[in-house]
Write an enzyme that holds these catalytic residues in place. Structure first.
Site, PDB file in Angstrom:
ATOM      1  N   PRO A 201      -7.764 -25.795  15.736  1.00 19.67           N
ATOM      2  CA  PRO A 201      -8.831 -25.795  16.720  1.00 19.67           C
ATOM      3  C   PRO A 201      -8.533 -24.875  17.911  1.00 19.67           C
ATOM      4  CG  PRO A 201      -8.241 -28.047  16.121  1.00 19.67           C
ATOM      5  CD  PRO A 201      -7.231 -27.157  15.503  1.00 19.67           C
ATOM      6  N   HIS A 386      11.198 -39.080   0.894  1.00 17.95           N
ATOM      7  CA  HIS A 386      11.232 -37.791   1.577  1.00 17.95           C
ATOM      8  C   HIS A 386      11.431 -36.667   0.585  1.00 17.95           C
ATOM      9  CE1 HIS A 386      13.120 -34.679   4.388  1.00 17.95           C
ATOM     10  NE2 HIS A 386      11.846 -34.776   4.708  1.00 17.95           N
ATOM     11  N   HIS A 387      10.531 -35.693   0.638  1.00 15.64           N
ATOM     12  CA  HIS A 387      10.637 -34.490  -0.184  1.00 15.64           C
ATOM     13  C   HIS A 387      10.625 -33.274   0.728  1.00 15.64           C
ATOM     14  CE1 HIS A 387       8.549 -36.560  -3.885  1.00 15.64           C
ATOM     15  NE2 HIS A 387       9.817 -36.913  -3.751  1.00 15.64           N
ATOM     16  N   GLU A 388      11.781 -32.769   1.066  1.00 18.57           N
ATOM     17  CA  GLU A 388      11.825 -31.478   1.777  1.00 18.57           C
ATOM     18  C   GLU A 388      11.856 -30.403   0.703  1.00 18.57           C
ATOM     19  OE1 GLU A 388      11.759 -30.204   5.139  1.00 18.57           O
ATOM     20  OE2 GLU A 388      11.410 -28.579   3.730  1.00 18.57           O
ATOM     21  N   GLU A 467       4.923 -29.296   8.121  1.00 20.04           N
ATOM     22  CA  GLU A 467       4.801 -27.847   7.850  1.00 20.04           C
ATOM     23  C   GLU A 467       3.705 -27.548   6.822  1.00 20.04           C
ATOM     24  OE1 GLU A 467       8.069 -29.168   7.112  1.00 20.04           O
ATOM     25  OE2 GLU A 467       8.567 -29.098   9.227  1.00 20.04           O
ATOM     26  N   GLU A 485       2.270 -33.296  10.495  1.00 20.80           N
ATOM     27  CA  GLU A 485       2.917 -32.766  11.690  1.00 20.80           C
ATOM     28  C   GLU A 485       2.160 -31.486  12.070  1.00 20.80           C
ATOM     29  OE1 GLU A 485       7.412 -31.514  12.829  1.00 20.80           O
ATOM     30  OE2 GLU A 485       6.436 -30.519  11.161  1.00 20.80           O
ATOM     31  N   GLU A 491      10.662 -33.511  17.569  1.00 24.77           N
ATOM     32  CA  GLU A 491      11.960 -32.938  17.181  1.00 24.77           C
ATOM     33  C   GLU A 491      12.374 -31.785  18.092  1.00 24.77           C
ATOM     34  OE1 GLU A 491      11.004 -31.999  13.132  1.00 24.77           O
ATOM     35  OE2 GLU A 491      10.185 -30.041  13.619  1.00 24.77           O
TER      36      GLU A 491
HETATM   37  C1  NOJ Z   1      11.205 -30.455   9.587  1.00 26.53           C
HETATM   38  C2  NOJ Z   1      10.459 -31.717   9.797  1.00 26.53           C
HETATM   39  O1  NOJ Z   1       9.460 -31.570  10.776  1.00 26.53           O
HETATM   40  C3  NOJ Z   1      11.427 -32.790  10.196  1.00 26.53           C
HETATM   41  O2  NOJ Z   1      10.746 -33.988  10.507  1.00 26.53           O
HETATM   42  C4  NOJ Z   1      12.427 -32.993   9.105  1.00 26.53           C
HETATM   43  O3  NOJ Z   1      13.404 -33.887   9.549  1.00 26.53           O
HETATM   44  C5  NOJ Z   1      13.112 -31.677   8.735  1.00 26.53           C
HETATM   45  N1  NOJ Z   1      12.156 -30.651   8.531  1.00 26.53           N
HETATM   46  C6  NOJ Z   1      13.922 -31.829   7.467  1.00 26.53           C
HETATM   47  O4  NOJ Z   1      13.073 -32.078   6.389  1.00 26.53           O
END
Ligand code: NOJ
Length: 694
Positions: A201, A386-388, A467, A485, A491
């Site tokens: 926005p 959690h899936h990074e 992300e 997010e 963070e």
């Molecule tokens: C960025 C994310 O915003 C954060 O919350 C996370 O802890 C780290 N990546 C690792 O995945």
């Protein structure tokens, strides 16, 4: 609670040859078509000038958007931008109240007027294009529809010509597009004439005090729209391209997302505008009984503080023992989910450089995944997955089916995903083995996220996306897509830097959370991860801190909406601040109603929300670096109900720089209509639970 749906839809088909039969729709003598909102204040005009489509928007007598172009440039094919005639048009009225599965407000009214214009090329390929405009009391939306037709089947859009030509150089709040760190930037303030290409926005204020916010709705299979100032005051829809310059790959029948403009007399009305949700399709998940807003704690902040690590070794955070500690804490305090990051193989080394290192089903040896998941279930809580992916989407897609199945088997109900990686770093491999690099916010990723949300729904899993792509209201259609997010969250307070020309301190400046409600948060819920009570964390990162007071941190639970809100701090810190933690425990994440009592972009905001499951109201009020006092009337409280106001406020000597912990908890009895004083310290806030006394 039972609800009543009120639905009134009337359709008047007005052909080109008949006179208008509605005060909301007119055909002018010059052939232009005019549609106005139910309250008559917002008017959209559509016209063809020499076969080229244009539109304009007025608010009362004031022109907001003057004649602005519409249309497309296509690849290897005649463009769809001129040579049109109006084949037909029709006008509809719509008034419906629908229920959100969860949200800031339970019942939402979708009251709009619509004109649907059928354009046809007069010569050549004689292709059809529909443009649909909707006028609401709180703004307008329009989209293009490409019906199935012999001369338009598969096609590539190389440019969308949609323009928004402003009538004056408004003050704007914005973040630049096409940057390496995606959406994670501080908001800048300038005149429109000083911006280049920005994300939406995009919010503005006119000299007359009107607020405008440009965005999009229902981004399902398209690339995200950024806005580029081309010349003067014209913003042009710059659609994020694929690696080969094509902006959108399409096949008829095909629709674009809605281009939206919210219009409000004051900034608070932008916050309570549900126009974006109204332009999304209704819920597609039949059984929603498993979709529950909630709070969560997790093995997370400790890695950001560098107290422990995602990677294996002596300081590994995601150990069985540590997870059980968090689970015990969650169970003791009634918090339903426990996030564990760093549980799976892949975090050793430079994980953010290439996500092919990750295994989404294989835990580290010191983390007994099955045992921990069961331990949680036995205590009445659940692990949050959690899936990074580190933006290795191709790699993730090759494992995600098993990964979601595993989580479902373990009783996991929510998964946080992550796509850490530079803006244009997402690759896919073509048949020749070439890696094609895509933007985080292009159509490739929009399609990926859609796959994930549907897969997650099959496994009864709620999503919290980091992300990812900006929200465009898809949560209405897929209510398991809880929160995102996609902005600069908490963070950054642990390790983040300032930004030249905006803030030269570390972390998020005190006004960051005063800008979010009027910009990023207009798109949808934000997993900001509030709840840091050890604001200075001197033991771990003494050069960083949270840049406001403790009371302001609590107020964020009300000010920032998220159906999954984290209690982000370490359990031991909460144990030392049980007074503040009480509010975090009490505050709901699902609301019956939301009202903004007063607001000024970047300076202050006070929001009240009524709990969806009780008669309690909650208030969150926050300020920038300036101390403020407001005397408000508690006229939002329910009549005839007595309340105990549990107040969490800045002490009289609190100050975000010198005394951030200056904090008072007190109780007073109140009722509807009473006067109530909100006193905020510099960088301060206030959180209140108005507890209904039965
Ligand atoms: C960025 C994310 O915003 C954060 O919350 C996370 O802890 C780290 N990546 C690792 O995945």
């Amino acid at each position: 609670m039972r609800y009543i749906v009120f639905l009134f839809i009337a359709a008047f088909l007005i052909s080109c040859s008949t006179e208008s039969t509605s005060p909301f729709f007119e055909v002018d003598s010059d052939g232009s078509l005019k549609l106005s909102s139910p309250d008559g204040d917002n008017t959209i005009t559509f016209l063809l000038d020499d076969g080229i489509p244009y539109y304009a928007v007025d608010r009362g007598e004031m022109a907001i958007i003057t004649n602005s172009r519409l249309g497309f440039e296509l690849q290897d094919m005649e463009d769809l931008k001129d040579g049109f005639v109006i084949e037909s048009y029709n006008f509809n009225q719509h008034d419906e109240t629908w229920e959100q599965v969860w949200g800031e407000k339970q019942l939402i009214r979708d009251h709009h007027n619509e004109m649907r214009i059928h354009l046809k090329e007069e010569f050549g390929l004689e292709r059809d294009l529909f443009i649909v405009f909707r006028a609401f009391d709180d703004g307008i939306g329009f989209r293009y529809e490409f019906p199935d037709q012999p001369n338009l089947q598969e096609f590539n859009i190389v440019d969308e010509f949609t323009e928004f030509t402003l009538t004056a150089d408004h003050k704007a709040w914005w973040i630049g597009a096409y940057q390496w760190n995606r959406y994670e930037y501080l908001t800048r303030t300038s005149y429109v004439s000083e911006i280049d290409t920005v994300i939406t926005p995009l919010t503005m204020r006119t000299d007359e005090g009107l607020y405008l916010s440009f965005h999009e709705a229902a981004l399902v299979d398209y690339s995200t729209m950024t806005l580029e100032r081309t010349d003067g005051l014209t913003l042009y829809s710059n659609i994020q391209p694929w690696h080969d310059g094509v902006r959108v790959r399409a096949k008829t029948p095909f629709v674009t997302p809605w281009r939206t403009l919210q219009i409000a007399e004051n900034p608070g009305d932008l916050i309570t505008s549900y126009l974006i949700l109204n332009l999304n399709e209704p819920n597609k998940i039949e059984d929603t009984s498993w979709i529950e807003p909630a709070k969560y704690v997790g093995i997370w902040w400790e890695m950001h503080l560098d107290k422990s690590t995602w990677g294996s070794g002596e300081r590994h955070g995601a150990t069985t023992e540590n997870a059980k500690r968090y689970i015990d804490f969650a169970a003791e305090h009634g918090i339903p989910h426990v996030l564990v990051e760093g549980w799976n193989i892949g975090w050793d080394g430079e994980w953010y450089a290439d996500g092919v290192v990750f295994d989404f089903t294989e835990p580290y040896p010191d983390f007994d995944l099955h045992g921990v998941a069961q331990y949680a279930l036995d205590k009445g809580v659940r692990l949050m997955g959690h899936h990074e992916t580190s933006a290795s989407v191709e790699h993730y897609e090759s494992q995600m089916h098993e990964a979601y199945q595993l989580y479902e088997d373990l009783g996991v109900r929510a998964v946080k995903t992550g796509y850490v990686g530079h803006g244009q770093e997402i690759f896919w491999t073509d048949e020749d083995g070439n890696r094609n690099y895509e933007w985080h916010h292009g159509q490739h990723m929009v399609r990926h996220h859609q796959k994930v949300v549907e897969l997650a729904a099959q496994h009864k899993i709620l999503l919290n996306v980091h992300e990812g792509v900006k929200d465009t209201g898809l949560r209405r259609t897929w209510p398991n897509l809880m929160t995102r997010e996609v902005a600069r969250g908490q963070e950054y307070n642990a390790w983040g830097w300032g930004e030249e020309g905006v803030w030269d301190g570390n972390g998020n400046p005190p006004n960051h959370v005063l800008l979010l409600p009027f910009t990023r948060n207009l798109s949808g819920p934000f997993d900001y991860t509030p709840g840091i009570v050890d604001l200075l964390f001197e033991e771990y990162r003494p050069e960083h801190r949270v840049n406001h007071t403790l009371a302001k941190e609590l107020a964020l639970y009300v000010v920032i909406y998220s159906p999954l809100h984290m209690a982000a701090d370490l359990p031991q810190n909460y144990k030392e601040r049980l007074d503040a933690f009480q509010f975090i425990k009490d505050v709901p994440t699902d609301w019956y109603d939301t009202k903004v009592l007063h607001a000024s972009v970047g300076e202050y905001v006070t929001i009240v929300r009524k709990d969806r499951n009780s008669n309690d109201w909650y208030l969150g009020s926050i300020t920038d670096e300036e101390a403020r006092e407001f005397s408000i009337l508690l006229d939002f409280l329910d009549e005839g109900v007595s309340y105990t106001a549990q107040i969490y406020r800045d002490s009289d000597d609190a100050d975000w720089v010198s005394n951030p912990y200056g904090f008072v908890v007190e109780e007073v009895d109140v009722k509807a209509g009473d006067e109530f004083l909100i006193k905020l310290a510099p960088g301060g806030g206030m959180a209140v639970r108005f507890m209904a006394v039965e």
